[in-house]
Design a protein around this motif. Structure first.
Motif, mmCIF file in Angstrom:
data_model
loop_
_atom_site.group_PDB
_atom_site.id
_atom_site.type_symbol
_atom_site.label_atom_id
_atom_site.label_comp_id
_atom_site.label_asym_id
_atom_site.label_seq_id
_atom_site.Cartn_x
_atom_site.Cartn_y
_atom_site.Cartn_z
ATOM 1 N N LYS A 39 0.857 -1.187 0.000
ATOM 2 C CA LYS A 39 0.000 0.000 0.000
ATOM 3 C C LYS A 39 0.890 1.232 0.000
ATOM 4 O O LYS A 39 1.747 1.382 0.855
ATOM 5 C CB LYS A 39 -0.843 0.017 1.268
ATOM 6 C CG LYS A 39 -2.252 -0.381 1.094
ATOM 7 C CD LYS A 39 -3.112 -0.094 2.308
ATOM 8 C CE LYS A 39 -2.516 -0.529 3.618
ATOM 9 N NZ LYS A 39 -3.419 -0.480 4.742
ATOM 10 N N GLU A 41 0.818 4.464 1.005
ATOM 11 C CA GLU A 41 0.132 5.462 1.827
ATOM 12 C C GLU A 41 1.186 6.369 2.453
ATOM 13 O O GLU A 41 2.101 5.896 3.138
ATOM 14 C CB GLU A 41 -0.669 4.751 2.916
ATOM 15 C CG GLU A 41 -1.428 5.674 3.821
ATOM 16 C CD GLU A 41 -2.170 4.931 4.929
ATOM 17 O OE1 GLU A 41 -2.655 5.604 5.844
ATOM 18 O OE2 GLU A 41 -2.239 3.687 4.902
ATOM 19 N N LYS A 43 3.025 8.466 4.945
ATOM 20 C CA LYS A 43 3.104 8.533 6.398
ATOM 21 C C LYS A 43 4.009 9.707 6.758
ATOM 22 O O LYS A 43 4.746 10.213 5.910
ATOM 23 C CB LYS A 43 3.700 7.238 6.974
ATOM 24 C CG LYS A 43 2.851 6.005 6.708
ATOM 25 C CD LYS A 43 1.601 6.072 7.532
ATOM 26 C CE LYS A 43 0.809 4.793 7.475
ATOM 27 N NZ LYS A 43 -0.413 4.893 8.273
ATOM 28 N N HIS A 118 -1.100 -8.001 11.465
ATOM 29 C CA HIS A 118 -0.956 -6.782 10.694
ATOM 30 C C HIS A 118 0.214 -6.959 9.741
ATOM 31 O O HIS A 118 1.160 -7.669 10.039
ATOM 32 C CB HIS A 118 -0.757 -5.568 11.595
ATOM 33 C CG HIS A 118 0.305 -5.764 12.635
ATOM 34 N ND1 HIS A 118 0.036 -6.369 13.841
ATOM 35 C CD2 HIS A 118 1.618 -5.473 12.651
ATOM 36 C CE1 HIS A 118 1.155 -6.415 14.545
ATOM 37 N NE2 HIS A 118 2.130 -5.890 13.848
ATOM 38 N N ASP A 119 0.107 -6.327 8.614
ATOM 39 C CA ASP A 119 1.174 -6.437 7.631
ATOM 40 C C ASP A 119 1.184 -5.168 6.797
ATOM 41 O O ASP A 119 0.451 -5.037 5.831
ATOM 42 C CB ASP A 119 0.955 -7.668 6.739
ATOM 43 C CG ASP A 119 2.176 -7.969 5.884
ATOM 44 O OD1 ASP A 119 3.273 -7.502 6.218
ATOM 45 O OD2 ASP A 119 2.016 -8.663 4.875
ATOM 46 N N GLU A 120 1.964 -4.228 7.222
ATOM 47 C CA GLU A 120 2.093 -2.941 6.535
ATOM 48 C C GLU A 120 3.466 -2.883 5.887
ATOM 49 O O GLU A 120 4.399 -3.555 6.323
ATOM 50 C CB GLU A 120 1.938 -1.797 7.534
ATOM 51 C CG GLU A 120 0.583 -1.755 8.230
ATOM 52 C CD GLU A 120 -0.565 -1.392 7.300
ATOM 53 O OE1 GLU A 120 -0.336 -0.785 6.238
ATOM 54 O OE2 GLU A 120 -1.720 -1.733 7.632
ATOM 55 N N TYR A 122 5.748 -0.812 6.168
ATOM 56 C CA TYR A 122 6.771 -0.281 7.067
ATOM 57 C C TYR A 122 7.047 -1.225 8.236
ATOM 58 O O TYR A 122 7.650 -0.829 9.234
ATOM 59 C CB TYR A 122 6.399 1.126 7.555
ATOM 60 C CG TYR A 122 5.022 1.222 8.175
ATOM 61 C CD1 TYR A 122 4.835 0.986 9.526
ATOM 62 C CD2 TYR A 122 3.915 1.546 7.398
ATOM 63 C CE1 TYR A 122 3.575 1.069 10.102
ATOM 64 C CE2 TYR A 122 2.652 1.635 7.961
ATOM 65 C CZ TYR A 122 2.488 1.398 9.305
ATOM 66 O OH TYR A 122 1.242 1.486 9.865
#
Length: 172
Positions: A39, A41, A43, A118-120, A122
Motif C-alpha cells: 500500500k 500510503e 506517512k 498486521h502487515d504494513e 513499514y
C-alpha cells in the motif's frame, strides 16, 4: 463401523486444534507475505518504496538481547532504501518504522491484543535465524523511530532512530 462418543469428541477437538493452532500472529512463525503490492500510503516518516528505486541497502541485525545493530541510521531526504533485517536470535522479532507517538500507541495495542495480525509496508516480522526487509522512501526530513513492538521487547529497549537529512540543508 461405529465410533464411540469419546472417539468422535477427540476427532473434533483434534480438528479444531489443527485449524486454530497457527492463529497466533506473533509466535515463532513468520507472517506469510501477501501477493498484493505494498500500500502506497504517505506517512509522516515516508512512503512505501519501489524495489527498482532502491539506492542502497542497510542491514539491521536483531538479537535476543533486545537490540538492533545499528540502532541509528541516517538517510537523505528522497532516498529509497532497502532495510534488510537479520534475526540472529531464537525468538520472533519485528521491525516497525514510525513516529514515537505511533509506536507507543501500537505497542499499547500489542499488549492488549498480542495475537493481532498486521502487515504494513513499514513493518517486517522476522522469525529466528530468518531475514526480512522493508523498502521505504524517506521523503520527509526529520527524526523517526523504529522498534520491535512484540510485548516486552519495546519495553526492554529494542528501539532505534532514523534521521532523514533535509537535502536542501545538507547541500549548503
Amino acid at each position: 463401523m461405529q465410533f464411540s462418543n469419546r472417539t468422535t469428541v477427540c476427532a473434533v477437538l483434534a480438528s479444531l486444534l489443527a485449524v486454530t493452532g497457527a492463529a497466533h500472529a506473533h509466535g515463532d512463525e513468520t507472517h506469510a507475505k501477501k501477493a498484493a503490492p505494498a500500500k502506497k500510503e504517505q506517512k509522516a516518516w515516508g512512503i512505501a518504496g519501489d524495489a527498482k528505486a532502491v539506492v542502497r541497502t542497510i542491514e539491521v541485525k536483531m538479537t535476543d538481547r533486545m537490540r538492533f545493530t545499528p540502532d541509528r541510521i541516517e538517510v537523505r531526504e528522497g532516498e529509497t532504501v532497502r532495510l534488510v533485517h537479520k534475526n540472529a536470535g531464537r525468538i520472533m522479532h519485528e521491525f516497525v518504522l514510525g513516529t514515537k507517538k505511533e509506536l507507543d500507541e501500537h505497542a499499547a495495542l500489542m499488549k492488549k491484543f498480542p495475537g493481532m495480525e498486521h502487515d504494513e509496508p513499514y513493518m517486517a516480522h522476522v522469525g529466528p535465524n530468518k531475514t526480512g526487509e522493508v523498502i521505504w522512501t524517506f521523503n520527509r526530513a526529520g527524526e523517526y523511530d523504529f522498534a520491535c513492538l512484540i510485548p516486552g521487547h519495546y519495553e526492554a529497549g529494542m528501539v532505534g532512530k532514523i534521521t532523514v537529512v533535509d537535502t536542501k540543508v545538507a547541500s549548503k
